[in-house]
Design a protein around this motif. Sequence first.
Motif, PDB file in Angstrom:
ATOM      1  N   THR A 125      33.163  31.767  -8.368  1.00 31.03           N
ATOM      2  CA  THR A 125      33.084  31.095  -7.076  1.00 31.03           C
ATOM      3  C   THR A 125      34.453  30.525  -6.733  1.00 31.03           C
ATOM      4  O   THR A 125      35.076  29.849  -7.568  1.00 31.03           O
ATOM      5  CB  THR A 125      32.056  29.945  -7.107  1.00 31.03           C
ATOM      6  N   ALA A 127      37.047  28.095  -4.529  1.00 33.93           N
ATOM      7  CA  ALA A 127      37.018  26.785  -3.884  1.00 33.93           C
ATOM      8  C   ALA A 127      37.340  26.899  -2.402  1.00 33.93           C
ATOM      9  O   ALA A 127      36.832  26.140  -1.580  1.00 33.93           O
ATOM     10  CB  ALA A 127      38.004  25.842  -4.564  1.00 33.93           C
ATOM     11  N   SER A 176      39.119  31.005 -20.419  1.00 36.86           N
ATOM     12  CA  SER A 176      39.661  29.655 -20.260  1.00 36.86           C
ATOM     13  C   SER A 176      41.118  29.637 -19.818  1.00 36.86           C
ATOM     14  O   SER A 176      41.537  28.748 -19.072  1.00 36.86           O
ATOM     15  CB  SER A 176      39.503  28.872 -21.565  1.00 36.86           C
ATOM     16  N   THR A 180      39.764  31.540 -15.275  1.00 42.55           N
ATOM     17  CA  THR A 180      39.531  30.248 -14.615  1.00 42.55           C
ATOM     18  C   THR A 180      40.801  29.671 -13.993  1.00 42.55           C
ATOM     19  O   THR A 180      40.729  28.762 -13.177  1.00 42.55           O
ATOM     20  CB  THR A 180      38.955  29.227 -15.617  1.00 42.55           C
ATOM     21  N   ASP A 186      37.033  28.118  -8.446  1.00 41.57           N
ATOM     22  CA  ASP A 186      36.377  26.821  -8.576  1.00 41.57           C
ATOM     23  C   ASP A 186      35.531  26.760  -9.845  1.00 41.57           C
ATOM     24  O   ASP A 186      35.636  25.827 -10.625  1.00 41.57           O
ATOM     25  CB  ASP A 186      35.506  26.551  -7.351  1.00 41.57           C
ATOM     26  N   LYS A 187      34.700  27.773 -10.051  1.00 42.26           N
ATOM     27  CA  LYS A 187      33.882  27.796 -11.267  1.00 42.26           C
ATOM     28  C   LYS A 187      33.574  29.241 -11.651  1.00 42.26           C
ATOM     29  O   LYS A 187      33.574  30.149 -10.820  1.00 42.26           O
ATOM     30  CB  LYS A 187      32.583  27.014 -11.079  1.00 42.26           C
ATOM     31  N   VAL A 188      33.314  29.419 -12.955  1.00 40.84           N
ATOM     32  CA  VAL A 188      33.025  30.744 -13.500  1.00 40.84           C
ATOM     33  C   VAL A 188      31.811  30.631 -14.420  1.00 40.84           C
ATOM     34  O   VAL A 188      31.745  29.749 -15.277  1.00 40.84           O
ATOM     35  CB  VAL A 188      34.228  31.307 -14.299  1.00 40.84           C
ATOM     36  N   ARG A 189      30.867  31.530 -14.231  1.00 41.35           N
ATOM     37  CA  ARG A 189      29.698  31.596 -15.119  1.00 41.35           C
ATOM     38  C   ARG A 189      29.711  32.951 -15.800  1.00 41.35           C
ATOM     39  O   ARG A 189      29.731  33.989 -15.143  1.00 41.35           O
ATOM     40  CB  ARG A 189      28.402  31.409 -14.330  1.00 41.35           C
TER      41      ARG A 189
END
Length: 212
Positions: A125, A127, A176, A180, A186-189
């Motif tokens: 996602t 930002a 990491s 990212t 913004d975020k990573v899953r």
Amino acid sequence: MKKKLSGVKPVNELKIDTRSVEKQNTSRQSTSKQNTGKQNVDRQNANKQVGQSQQLDDRDRLLLQLLQENSRTSNAELARQLKLTAPGLQKRLKKLEDNGFIDRYVTLVNREALGFDLLCFAQVTLAHHQPECVGQFCQQVQGLPEVLECHHLTGEFDYLLKVVAPNRQRLEQLMSETITQLPGVDKVRTNIVLNEVKASTSLPLVESASST
């Protein structure tokens, strides 16, 4: 005795810059023509692609299917299975290549045999969604050899990455320290694949031909 209205100009003192108005109208007309022209080109390209697809006969589709299964199949064997002469096969191959139906010839390598035991999917996602930020993200992703695929999605996440790694340590480092840290992230899953139930690069050409 007539009163003089302050702040109101007599009609004969109002001046209209007709050149400016004409320039604005010309600019609008030019922009409209450009947009109309682009739409026409897009429609023509779409119609051309549909037309090209309709030009494929059953032998073309079977030829593409055979090449998807094994691109190293000899021309003599392809001609035999398609019941074509050697020149006839070459003509069909050239047509498929020239019209873009054959993108390129590649070799599929066994990732596990080369030590890439981990396969995972990363949902990313951003930002911000400004064109500059999105462009930088896509450019950086294309330079990562561990990222096999990157897809722009609708819904909760913006991008889906297909990633390979030799082990968990390398995967953690890649996530990491690299993914990212990409511009705008913004975020990573991350989801690790436990078992590949099906993995194919072949399009169902013969099936689609028989159903039409």
